[in-house]
Design a protein around this motif. Structure first.
Motif, PDB file in Angstrom:
ATOM      1  N   MET A 126      20.896 -56.597   0.523  1.00 48.09           N
ATOM      2  CA  MET A 126      22.166 -56.136  -0.023  1.00 48.09           C
ATOM      3  C   MET A 126      23.159 -55.769   1.085  1.00 48.09           C
ATOM      4  O   MET A 126      23.846 -54.788   1.050  1.00 48.09           O
ATOM      5  CB  MET A 126      21.927 -55.005  -1.033  1.00 48.09           C
ATOM      6  CG  MET A 126      21.575 -53.650  -0.566  1.00 48.09           C
ATOM      7  SD  MET A 126      22.424 -52.524  -1.684  1.00 48.09           S
ATOM      8  CE  MET A 126      22.364 -51.000  -0.844  1.00 48.09           C
ATOM      9  N   ASP A 127      23.181 -56.682   2.075  1.00 48.04           N
ATOM     10  CA  ASP A 127      24.093 -56.477   3.198  1.00 48.04           C
ATOM     11  C   ASP A 127      25.490 -56.911   2.790  1.00 48.04           C
ATOM     12  O   ASP A 127      25.998 -57.926   3.206  1.00 48.04           O
ATOM     13  CB  ASP A 127      23.589 -57.313   4.385  1.00 48.04           C
ATOM     14  CG  ASP A 127      24.473 -57.126   5.609  1.00 48.04           C
ATOM     15  OD1 ASP A 127      24.288 -57.850   6.566  1.00 48.04           O
ATOM     16  OD2 ASP A 127      25.364 -56.248   5.583  1.00 48.04           O
ATOM     17  N   HIS A 128      26.131 -56.093   1.935  1.00 48.70           N
ATOM     18  CA  HIS A 128      27.398 -56.602   1.429  1.00 48.70           C
ATOM     19  C   HIS A 128      28.599 -55.713   1.716  1.00 48.70           C
ATOM     20  O   HIS A 128      29.688 -56.020   1.313  1.00 48.70           O
ATOM     21  CB  HIS A 128      27.305 -56.937  -0.067  1.00 48.70           C
ATOM     22  CG  HIS A 128      26.823 -55.802  -0.901  1.00 48.70           C
ATOM     23  ND1 HIS A 128      26.345 -55.982  -2.171  1.00 48.70           N
ATOM     24  CD2 HIS A 128      26.755 -54.486  -0.659  1.00 48.70           C
ATOM     25  CE1 HIS A 128      25.997 -54.810  -2.659  1.00 48.70           C
ATOM     26  NE2 HIS A 128      26.233 -53.905  -1.777  1.00 48.70           N
ATOM     27  N   PHE A 129      28.401 -54.626   2.443  1.00 46.74           N
ATOM     28  CA  PHE A 129      29.569 -53.830   2.812  1.00 46.74           C
ATOM     29  C   PHE A 129      29.986 -54.181   4.245  1.00 46.74           C
ATOM     30  O   PHE A 129      29.131 -54.421   5.095  1.00 46.74           O
ATOM     31  CB  PHE A 129      29.249 -52.335   2.769  1.00 46.74           C
ATOM     32  CG  PHE A 129      29.104 -51.791   1.375  1.00 46.74           C
ATOM     33  CD1 PHE A 129      30.222 -51.573   0.590  1.00 46.74           C
ATOM     34  CD2 PHE A 129      27.855 -51.495   0.849  1.00 46.74           C
ATOM     35  CE1 PHE A 129      30.099 -51.057  -0.703  1.00 46.74           C
ATOM     36  CE2 PHE A 129      27.726 -50.985  -0.439  1.00 46.74           C
ATOM     37  CZ  PHE A 129      28.849 -50.771  -1.218  1.00 46.74           C
ATOM     38  N   ILE A 130      31.279 -54.180   4.473  1.00 42.17           N
ATOM     39  CA  ILE A 130      31.764 -54.325   5.856  1.00 42.17           C
ATOM     40  C   ILE A 130      32.609 -53.098   6.174  1.00 42.17           C
ATOM     41  O   ILE A 130      33.531 -52.757   5.415  1.00 42.17           O
ATOM     42  CB  ILE A 130      32.627 -55.591   6.038  1.00 42.17           C
ATOM     43  CG1 ILE A 130      31.865 -56.836   5.592  1.00 42.17           C
ATOM     44  CG2 ILE A 130      33.058 -55.731   7.496  1.00 42.17           C
ATOM     45  CD1 ILE A 130      32.703 -58.109   5.672  1.00 42.17           C
ATOM     46  N   LEU A 131      32.269 -52.423   7.271  1.00 39.09           N
ATOM     47  CA  LEU A 131      33.060 -51.275   7.731  1.00 39.09           C
ATOM     48  C   LEU A 131      33.915 -51.738   8.900  1.00 39.09           C
ATOM     49  O   LEU A 131      33.385 -52.141   9.942  1.00 39.09           O
ATOM     50  CB  LEU A 131      32.128 -50.145   8.188  1.00 39.09           C
ATOM     51  CG  LEU A 131      32.808 -48.912   8.788  1.00 39.09           C
ATOM     52  CD1 LEU A 131      33.648 -48.172   7.751  1.00 39.09           C
ATOM     53  CD2 LEU A 131      31.760 -47.956   9.393  1.00 39.09           C
ATOM     54  N   VAL A 134      22.899 -47.030   3.442  1.00 39.09           N
ATOM     55  CA  VAL A 134      23.700 -48.108   2.854  1.00 39.09           C
ATOM     56  C   VAL A 134      23.651 -49.294   3.824  1.00 39.09           C
ATOM     57  O   VAL A 134      23.834 -49.112   5.023  1.00 39.09           O
ATOM     58  CB  VAL A 134      25.171 -47.652   2.669  1.00 39.09           C
ATOM     59  CG1 VAL A 134      26.043 -48.803   2.169  1.00 39.09           C
ATOM     60  CG2 VAL A 134      25.249 -46.478   1.711  1.00 39.09           C
ATOM     61  N   ALA A 135      23.388 -50.477   3.297  1.00 35.53           N
ATOM     62  CA  ALA A 135      23.378 -51.664   4.163  1.00 35.53           C
ATOM     63  C   ALA A 135      24.820 -52.102   4.395  1.00 35.53           C
ATOM     64  O   ALA A 135      25.558 -52.344   3.442  1.00 35.53           O
ATOM     65  CB  ALA A 135      22.585 -52.777   3.505  1.00 35.53           C
ATOM     66  N   TYR A 136      25.224 -52.145   5.648  1.00 32.07           N
ATOM     67  CA  TYR A 136      26.594 -52.546   5.960  1.00 32.07           C
ATOM     68  C   TYR A 136      26.606 -53.158   7.354  1.00 32.07           C
ATOM     69  O   TYR A 136      25.654 -53.006   8.127  1.00 32.07           O
ATOM     70  CB  TYR A 136      27.556 -51.356   5.905  1.00 32.07           C
ATOM     71  CG  TYR A 136      27.362 -50.371   7.037  1.00 32.07           C
ATOM     72  CD1 TYR A 136      26.317 -49.442   7.010  1.00 32.07           C
ATOM     73  CD2 TYR A 136      28.190 -50.389   8.163  1.00 32.07           C
ATOM     74  CE1 TYR A 136      26.113 -48.558   8.058  1.00 32.07           C
ATOM     75  CE2 TYR A 136      27.994 -49.506   9.217  1.00 32.07           C
ATOM     76  CZ  TYR A 136      26.957 -48.590   9.156  1.00 32.07           C
ATOM     77  OH  TYR A 136      26.750 -47.731  10.203  1.00 32.07           O
ATOM     78  N   ARG A 137      27.694 -53.831   7.617  1.00 41.76           N
ATOM     79  CA  ARG A 137      27.906 -54.413   8.936  1.00 41.76           C
ATOM     80  C   ARG A 137      29.198 -53.802   9.435  1.00 41.76           C
ATOM     81  O   ARG A 137      30.151 -53.684   8.657  1.00 41.76           O
ATOM     82  CB  ARG A 137      28.027 -55.909   8.688  1.00 41.76           C
ATOM     83  CG  ARG A 137      28.398 -56.798   9.771  1.00 41.76           C
ATOM     84  CD  ARG A 137      28.007 -58.240   9.322  1.00 41.76           C
ATOM     85  NE  ARG A 137      28.899 -58.802   8.306  1.00 41.76           N
ATOM     86  CZ  ARG A 137      30.047 -59.394   8.565  1.00 41.76           C
ATOM     87  NH1 ARG A 137      30.480 -59.477   9.809  1.00 41.76           N
ATOM     88  NH2 ARG A 137      30.793 -59.893   7.603  1.00 41.76           N
TER      89      ARG A 137
END
Ligand SMILES: N[C@@H](CCC(=O)N[C@@H](CS)C(=O)NCC(=O)O)C(=O)O
Length: 364
Positions: free
Chosen positions: A1-6, A27-30
């Protein structure tokens, strides 16, 4: 669920606040560095004005403003809540977020631009031109960092006397927080709340990372350093508890007293100034600063810009306070009296506000 981008940067106050929340919450984020291209291709088209942090969701929705990002995620992702169930703790957490976001920006900007200036200029240049040499980055940073560098003075650090007062106040705050974090891992217990994320923005992104400020923190406040490192770490256990019985630890009393003494009079005057401004400028967008007013710190008088945005955050704290009833209200009042917060209890509410970009609008 790597679907957030910061979208953000290591030197950014409010990116630090959001990143610590995302990490603690698993939270999974990049994270994408807010380079000049990212401002041009992503932030300006999607947000409409240049700012970080920006969080993009998997569905392409864009959230801006650290408070909104964290509150929106709290409503949509599971896991331990960062909001205490107890009303007094909730009030305390909202107040410390207001203090971290809107008051500690004074020492954060003062130390960055008056004690870490060359380092900060190069860091700004590195953001804009990651491949350039250090000297080139310094030169690029000198051109780009102008408005940020100016912020220290606009926020109040404009005379040598006031700069010394800011340092006295900040060093005393460090000692107060150090004593607290020696006894309690986070502001309100063994679980972080919005109080911690709000304080973390300035205390991590400026006061821990900027080299001269970091040296001061390591020398004067090792327990604050350990608190920063707990929140910085991506492996700090998710969980913990807020203190029982809705208790706000007495070790934070000096910090709240400082907030009530230093920040509250500025907020109270800002409410009156905004009311006057709105009456004189009907139907005009509210700018980010509506003139200047005097303020007092450690007995010294200074001058700073009046920031309507601070009043949106004040309103959040007032909303929590006004929602408390019966025994909860009595306990909140007793706690406010204990920390010199009579002024907060009695504060006349100003016009109802909603956030509008980096300022506010009347919420009619
Ligand atoms: N209240 C906003 C403030 C965001 C903010 O001030 N971000 C800084 C970087 S840490 C910025 O991009 N400022 C641009 C500007 O002030 O024009 C939030 O919580 O996100």
């Amino acid at each position: 669920m790597d679907h957030f981008i910061l979208y953000g940067s290591p030197i950014s106050y409010f990116t630090g606040k959001v990143r610590a929340y995302l990490d603690w919450k698993r939270v999974a984020y990049r994270e994408v560095l807010s380079s000049a291209e990212v401002y041009r291709d992503v932030i300006l088209p999607k947000v409409g004005f240049p700012v970080i942090p920006v969080l993009e969701t998997g569905r392409g929705e864009v959230l801006q403003d650290s408070t909104d990002i964290i509150e929106t995620l709290e409503q949509h992702i599971g896991g331990p809540s960062i909001t205490p169930a107890g009303g007094v703790q909730r009030l305390a957490a909202t107040l410390l977020e207001l203090y971290g976001d809107e008051w500690l920006v004074i020492p954060a900007m003062h130390y960055r631009w008056h004690h870490n200036r060359d380092w900060a200029l190069r860091a700004f240049g590195e953001l804009n031109a990651p491949g350039a040499t250090p000297d080139e980055q310094w030169a690029i940073g000198s051109k780009r960092a102008g408005p940020f560098a100016q912020a220290a003075v606009l926020l109040g650090a404009s005379t040598p006397e006031m700069q010394a007062a800011i340092e006295r106040s900040y060093e005393a705050l460090l000692a107060e927080l150090d004593a607290h974090f020696q006894a309690v891992p986070y502001a309100l217990g063994s679980r972080p709340s919005m109080a911690d994320f709000g304080l973390y923005g300035p205390l991590y992104a400026h006061q821990y990372r900027d080299p001269a400020s970091g040296a001061l923190m390591r020398r004067a406040a090792p327990n604050v350093v350990r608190w920063v490192q707990r929140l910085e770490s991506q492996t700090t256990p998710l969980g913990g508890d807020f203190l029982p019985h809705d208790e706000v630890p007495a070790s934070l009393d000096p910090v709240f007293r400082r907030q009530m003494r230093e920040q509250l009079p500025v907020l109270a005057d800002s409410v009156a100034r905004l009311r006057d401004w709105l009456a004189a400028h009907p139907a005009e967008p509210v700018p980010r600063a509506i003139g200047k007013h005097g303020f007092l710190l450690e007995g010294f008088e200074g001058e700073r810009i009046i920031r309507p945005y601070s009043l949106w955050m004040l309103q959040r704290a007032r909303d929590v306070y006004r929602s408390l009833e019966g025994a909860d209200r009595e306990r909140a009042d007793a706690w406010l009296d204990r920390v010199g917060g009579q002024g907060f209890r009695l504060l006349p509410d100003g016009p109802r506000l909603r956030r509008s970009g980096l300022s506010v609008a009347e919420d009619r």
